[in-house]
Enzyme design. Structure first.
Site, PDB file in Angstrom:
ATOM      1  N   ASP A   1      -5.451  -3.090  -3.261  1.00 20.87           N
ATOM      2  CA  ASP A   1      -4.372  -2.772  -2.228  1.00 20.87           C
ATOM      3  C   ASP A   1      -4.133  -4.123  -1.310  1.00 20.87           C
ATOM      4  O   ASP A   1      -4.542  -4.904  -1.045  1.00 20.87           O
ATOM      5  CB  ASP A   1      -5.467  -1.755  -1.023  1.00 20.87           C
ATOM      6  CG  ASP A   1      -4.252  -1.220  -0.193  1.00 20.87           C
ATOM      7  OD1 ASP A   1      -3.829  -1.839   0.782  1.00 20.87           O
ATOM      8  OD2 ASP A   1      -4.122   0.077  -0.260  1.00 20.87           O
TER       9      ASP A   1
ATOM     10  N   SER B   1       0.812  -1.182  -0.102  1.00 19.63           N
ATOM     11  CA  SER B   1      -0.045   0.143   0.000  1.00 19.63           C
ATOM     12  C   SER B   1       0.949   1.231  -0.086  1.00 19.63           C
ATOM     13  O   SER B   1       1.825   1.347  -0.800  1.00 19.63           O
ATOM     14  CB  SER B   1      -0.909  -0.113   1.147  1.00 19.63           C
ATOM     15  OG  SER B   1      -1.888   0.988   1.074  1.00 19.63           O
TER      16      SER B   1
END
Length: 273
Positions: free
Chosen positions: A163, A38
């Site tokens: 993500d 991320s």
């Protein structure tokens, strides 16, 4: 001996990575491997591209740039419009791509990096984690930071990714699996905050979310084999407003996060590492 930097996810809280990286590099700690997920994939890619003190200034510029502010800075009516058009997300991924490209400069392939980089993403079709460590760099980092609902999935070679924090928020185990013998964990502060039994509906959601985020890291930390040293750098603590739902968009506290994590990192390294 292989030294790895592991950079966890956490939205704008990822600004603490800048202070931690500065502390590590000033104390002469240079990575042989960088693993990120991320926001940790974005910051980690910058470090892998230039694992020298000069990278700190580049990271500071990126975090303070208008592009960074625009990633999640759309007014509510534009978010509604984006959702109406896409039916899946509320922000334009082009702005995050621009931020990644500006942060990485001329580095466009994993092979261009000074040290090896591995970034995590969650495969939709595979329903599993996926590790990118070769090929085009920007799409892989974008995939790792494609927050569900906020941004659309990133398509790479016909497969869709979201993500990396969905499957691995602090990828300690991957660094160990790839041969790291000394690991510096650059986490954003969530694991430092105690959890208590929920007392209202919002607490229920928060506690469930945090358990889902944290449990794997705690298990992997407990299973670190003999001969591997792990240093979990402190974040310096939360800033006012972190408890709010919309805190993932707040860039106003960036400087404070960086300063706190830098000071806390230096103290930790001088005492323990």
């Amino acid at each position: 001996m292989t030294t790895a930097f592991v950079l966890g996810g956490g939205g704008v809280r990822g600004a603490v990575h800048v202070g931690m990286v500065r502390a590590l590099l000033e104390r002469g700690v240079r990575p042989d491997l960088v693993v990120g997920t991320s926001i940790g994939a974005i910051n980690g890619a910058a470090v892998a591209a230039d694992p020298s003190p000069a990278v700190v200034e580049r990271m500071l510029e990126a975090w303070a740039s208008p592009v960074a502010a625009s990633v999640y800075g759309e007014p509510w009516y534009r978010q509604v419009g984006q959702l109406a058009r896409s039916r899946t997300h509320v922000f334009d991924p082009g702005k995050l791509r621009t931020l990644i490209e500006s942060t990485l400069g001329d580095h466009r392939d994993f092979a261009d990096l000074e040290v090896p980089l591995v970034v995590a993403a969650a495969s939709i079709e595979g329903a599993c984690e996926h590790w990118f460590d070769a090929g085009a760099l920007v799409p892989a980092v974008l995939a790792s930071a494609s927050v569900p609902g906020a941004l659309p999935p990133t398509e790479i070679d016909g497969e869709h990714f979201v993500d990396g924090g969905v499957v691995n928020s602090i990828p300690l185990g991957e660094a160990v699996r790839r041969g790291a013998t000394t690991v510096y964990v650059l986490q954003v502060g969530r694991i430092e905050e105690p959890l208590t039994a929920p007392r209202n509906p919002s607490d229920v959601a928060k506690v469930a979310f945090e358990i889902a985020r944290r449990h794997r890291f705690h298990r992997e930390l407990a299973e670190v084999p003999d001969g591997v040293a792990v240093h979990v750098l402190p974040s310096g603590g939360p800033v006012p407003g972190d408890e709010k739902v919309g805190s993932f968009r707040r860039l106003d506290a960036t400087r404070r996060r960086i300063e706190q994590s830098y000071a806390a990192g230096l103290t930790y390294l001088d005492e323990h590492a």
